[in-house]
Design a protein around this motif. Sequence first.
Motif, PDB file in Angstrom:
ATOM      1  N   ARG A  58      44.551-114.868  11.247  1.00 29.88           N
ATOM      2  CA  ARG A  58      45.247-114.489  12.470  1.00 29.88           C
ATOM      3  C   ARG A  58      46.232-115.584  12.894  1.00 29.88           C
ATOM      4  N   GLN A 117      52.305-131.832  20.789  1.00 30.65           N
ATOM      5  CA  GLN A 117      52.098-130.869  21.893  1.00 30.65           C
ATOM      6  C   GLN A 117      51.593-129.534  21.348  1.00 30.65           C
ATOM      7  N   MET A 147      55.202-118.858  27.303  1.00 29.97           N
ATOM      8  CA  MET A 147      54.076-119.774  27.118  1.00 29.97           C
ATOM      9  C   MET A 147      53.630-120.452  28.412  1.00 29.97           C
ATOM     10  N   VAL A 157      42.695-115.536  22.982  1.00 26.99           N
ATOM     11  CA  VAL A 157      43.161-114.820  21.793  1.00 26.99           C
ATOM     12  C   VAL A 157      43.866-113.523  22.185  1.00 26.99           C
ATOM     13  N   VAL A 195      47.291-114.208  24.069  1.00 28.23           N
ATOM     14  CA  VAL A 195      48.366-114.636  23.163  1.00 28.23           C
ATOM     15  C   VAL A 195      48.842-113.441  22.341  1.00 28.23           C
ATOM     16  N   CYS A 228      57.363-121.040  21.386  1.00 26.38           N
ATOM     17  CA  CYS A 228      57.626-122.234  22.207  1.00 26.38           C
ATOM     18  C   CYS A 228      58.156-123.387  21.369  1.00 26.38           C
ATOM     19  N   VAL A 286      53.896-128.461  31.685  1.00 30.12           N
ATOM     20  CA  VAL A 286      53.755-128.050  30.283  1.00 30.12           C
ATOM     21  C   VAL A 286      52.455-128.573  29.666  1.00 30.12           C
ATOM     22  N   SER A 287      51.730-129.430  30.397  1.00 31.65           N
ATOM     23  CA  SER A 287      50.432-129.841  29.860  1.00 31.65           C
ATOM     24  C   SER A 287      49.503-128.623  29.755  1.00 31.65           C
ATOM     25  N   ILE A 307      50.551-125.849  28.550  1.00 32.52           N
ATOM     26  CA  ILE A 307      50.869-125.265  27.238  1.00 32.52           C
ATOM     27  C   ILE A 307      50.057-125.980  26.158  1.00 32.52           C
ATOM     28  N   ALA A 308      49.941-127.300  26.287  1.00 33.28           N
ATOM     29  CA  ALA A 308      49.102-128.038  25.333  1.00 33.28           C
ATOM     30  C   ALA A 308      47.663-127.540  25.422  1.00 33.28           C
ATOM     31  N   LEU A 324      46.701-124.545  26.363  1.00 33.83           N
ATOM     32  CA  LEU A 324      46.658-123.220  25.738  1.00 33.83           C
ATOM     33  C   LEU A 324      46.555-123.368  24.218  1.00 33.83           C
ATOM     34  N   ASN A 325      47.361-124.286  23.653  1.00 33.71           N
ATOM     35  CA  ASN A 325      47.309-124.506  22.205  1.00 33.71           C
ATOM     36  C   ASN A 325      45.911-124.957  21.777  1.00 33.71           C
ATOM     37  N   ARG A 326      45.326-125.857  22.554  1.00 29.27           N
ATOM     38  CA  ARG A 326      43.963-126.329  22.250  1.00 29.27           C
ATOM     39  C   ARG A 326      42.965-125.181  22.335  1.00 29.27           C
ATOM     40  N   TYR A 369      43.505-122.077  22.051  1.00 29.88           N
ATOM     41  CA  TYR A 369      43.733-121.100  20.996  1.00 29.88           C
ATOM     42  C   TYR A 369      43.147-121.591  19.672  1.00 29.88           C
ATOM     43  N   LEU A 370      43.378-122.875  19.387  1.00 21.41           N
ATOM     44  CA  LEU A 370      42.828-123.460  18.160  1.00 21.41           C
ATOM     45  C   LEU A 370      41.311-123.416  18.175  1.00 21.41           C
ATOM     46  N   ALA A 383      39.391-121.418  19.870  1.00 28.11           N
ATOM     47  CA  ALA A 383      38.896-120.050  19.741  1.00 28.11           C
ATOM     48  C   ALA A 383      39.035-119.551  18.308  1.00 28.11           C
ATOM     49  N   SER A 384      40.142-119.938  17.650  1.00 31.09           N
ATOM     50  CA  SER A 384      40.371-119.443  16.290  1.00 31.09           C
ATOM     51  C   SER A 384      39.429-120.100  15.295  1.00 31.09           C
TER      52      SER A 384
END
Lengths: 221, 254
Positions: A3, A182, B180, B205, B208, B219, B235-236, B238-239, B241-243, B245-246, B248-249
Amino acid sequence: MIRICCTSVGQKVLMALTGLALCGFLATHLSGNLLLFAGEEAFNTYAENLHSMGVLLKAAEVGLLATFLAHLGLAVSTTAMSRRARSRQYDEKESKQGVFALPGGGASNWMLLTGLGIGAFLVLHLVDLKFKMRPDLVYPTDGGAYATVNTVLSSPVSFAAYGVALILLGIHLSHGVRSALQSLGVSHSKWNKLIEIGSMLFAWAIALGFICVLGWVVLSS
Amino acid sequence: MSSELINLTLRVWRQSGPDSPGQFDNYQLNGVSTHMSFLEMLDVLNEQLIESGQESVAFDHDCREGICGTCSLMINGQAHGPDTATTTCQLHMRRFNDGDTVTIEPWRATAFPIVKDLVVDRSAFDRIISSGGYVSVNTGNAPDGNAIPVAGSQQEVAMDAAACIGCGACVAACKNASAMLFVSAKVSQLAILPQGQQERSERVVSMVSQMDDEGFGSCTNTSECEAACPAEISVSNIARLNREYLRASLCGRD
Ligand code: FES
């Protein structure tokens, strides 16, 4: 896992990982090149040792090529996603972020172009020094890698192309390194300033490091 | 403070419906009080248009005090105009000079189709929220206020993220029309709090994936969204969210 490759966030994560891997390669490459300062013997021994690694070196080369192509492919894919996201541009668009060093905004607005420039340079660089097939150059038969590097870099065409490419590299990395961190979620209010400065220092240390090597070879030959 | 009157030329995007082509029309507006808000100035323009038998300019607005996120205008190329941490309804005409030409455009993003003139359809944001931006709780008696302890620092961070008013300025200002900042604020406000833990992985998940389905861009970390955000969302997020997402994945249950 699969995914990840398909979503925007996942693609940026992969972009970051491949980008940082390529940064790792650049750092290794630069440290090898710095041996040019140590003179002909040191550099030639290093080159011979490197080439005597045989199959390991081949594997590393294939890995690098794959990483590079993945980075490029992801760039094309995410850019296409973003182009689709705004079909009609604004008639007037300003930034709220103050002044930028580059026209058209920060380095972040130049990632694709600087990246493609670096890609084109890479082709030239491989033709020059890996395949030794530059038609306008007479490659030396002895003197090892040191002599070959000298021959290639003392051509004004190479000097100009390498110089421009290295500046593009500096610009690309000046946004790329920080942005990659980031995208991987590395952010903390206490450390962000340090991360920002560190990324910028790394970016320009790499670019200026190579530029010094280039300048040194051209001046000393 | 004494009121000053200024004359303006307005270049306004006019589009009669979602599928019509649309164009800029110029209007001369004289004697605009610098005490007016930007939206009041548009009200005056509309009165002038109606009086002269023309169709008024459609624009979105509701609270007119910077809390609902309904107003949404690209003013001289800037989301919500030249000020930072300000919505269009909070922008005052004293920011403009006599004789200025002011260009007014709608948010432009594929995911925000234009309804009419300056009004865009932002229901894509609602669909992102309904895909996961909530906590499922059993209804019943209101829980005791202090039943679930939350550290002060966590409250602050969650509250900062929750300040997002969903206006879409982040999308409008982003060169990629990426959502984002919005999604990250909505994910963060719940991921930080104990109440949000149950659905933490599924939430990020599906939000997104809904964001991608709506056709927002990716982004590039230019931070233009943060600069344009009237609620000063960082924007921290967004960081984070990236964490999230990672996490969760890689570690979440499927
Ligand atoms: S009208 Fe509610 S925020 Fe502007």
